[in-house]
Write a protein that holds these residues in place. Structure first.
Motif, PDB file in Angstrom:
ATOM      1  N   CYS A  58      -5.555  -2.987   2.868  1.00  0.00           N
ATOM      2  CA  CYS A  58      -5.364  -1.718   3.571  1.00  0.00           C
ATOM      3  C   CYS A  58      -6.304  -0.663   2.975  1.00  0.00           C
ATOM      4  CB  CYS A  58      -3.903  -1.272   3.449  1.00  0.00           C
ATOM      5  SG  CYS A  58      -3.458   0.143   4.474  1.00  0.00           S
TER       6      CYS A  58
ATOM      7  N   CYS B 187       0.842  -1.199   0.000  1.00  0.00           N
ATOM      8  CA  CYS B 187       0.000   0.000   0.000  1.00  0.00           C
ATOM      9  C   CYS B 187       0.875   1.245   0.000  1.00  0.00           C
ATOM     10  CB  CYS B 187      -0.915  -0.006   1.221  1.00  0.00           C
ATOM     11  SG  CYS B 187      -2.165   1.298   1.132  1.00  0.00           S
TER      12      CYS B 187
ATOM     13  N   SER C 171       1.947   1.428   5.238  1.00  0.00           N
ATOM     14  CA  SER C 171       1.584   0.540   6.349  1.00  0.00           C
ATOM     15  C   SER C 171       2.329  -0.797   6.310  1.00  0.00           C
ATOM     16  CB  SER C 171       0.079   0.260   6.310  1.00  0.00           C
ATOM     17  OG  SER C 171      -0.250  -0.513   5.158  1.00  0.00           O
TER      18      SER C 171
END
Length: 154
Positions: free
Chosen positions: A151, A140, A144
């Motif tokens: 996500c 992502c 993250s």
């Protein structure tokens, strides 16, 4: 004159601008060079050799900053697509390293290997995504560490 035969660290203008070196603060010098550009979309991919007029070199340290807008335009022109466009400059092609007796041969063949000068390890992300939307199974873009589908893709 810029020495294209030595490895440089790669930066993009959207990360640091085109006026000063992001590592030492020296003024950058614009210098045309030939690059190997890898481009990918959802339906197509390829590697393209292109002359890049948006290259800015530091004369003090091994840094080159590429004009992000010009790289995107070259990628769009190479693959003829704009959505989900990913690109990566793989290296600088040092055309001066091609011997005179091989200049008539196609570059990148067994008889005339591509004189590619690879970059020093990046301090920035390796792949720039023009429209900021990664594929489902890619990391992502929010940082993250999760896949996009688990996500921000939800």
């Amino acid at each position: 004159m810029i020495d294209l035969s030595t490895s440089k660290r790669r930066y993009y203008s959207r990360d640091c601008g085109l006026k000063y070196c992001p590592e030492c603060g020296s003024e950058l010098v614009e210098y045309n060079c030939t690059i190997l550009l890898a481009v990918k979309t959802k339906s197509d991919q390829g590697e393209f050799m292109t002359n890049h007029s948006g290259s800015h070199f530091c004369t003090t340290c091994p840094v080159v900053v590429f004009d992000n807008d010009q790289v995107i335009q070259a990628a769009i022109y190479a693959i003829r697509a704009t959505s989900n466009l990913q690109y990566l400059i793989l290296g600088i092609i040092d055309l001066n390293k091609i011997p005179d007796e091989k200049k008539h041969l196609e570059i990148g063949t067994d008889e005339n290997p591509m004189p590619l000068v690879r970059f020093l390890p990046d301090k920035n992300t390796a792949i720039k995504i023009a429209d900021k939307t990664p594929f489902r199974n890619e990391p992502c873009s929010c940082g993250s560490g999760l896949k996009y589908k688990k996500c921000c893709g939800n």
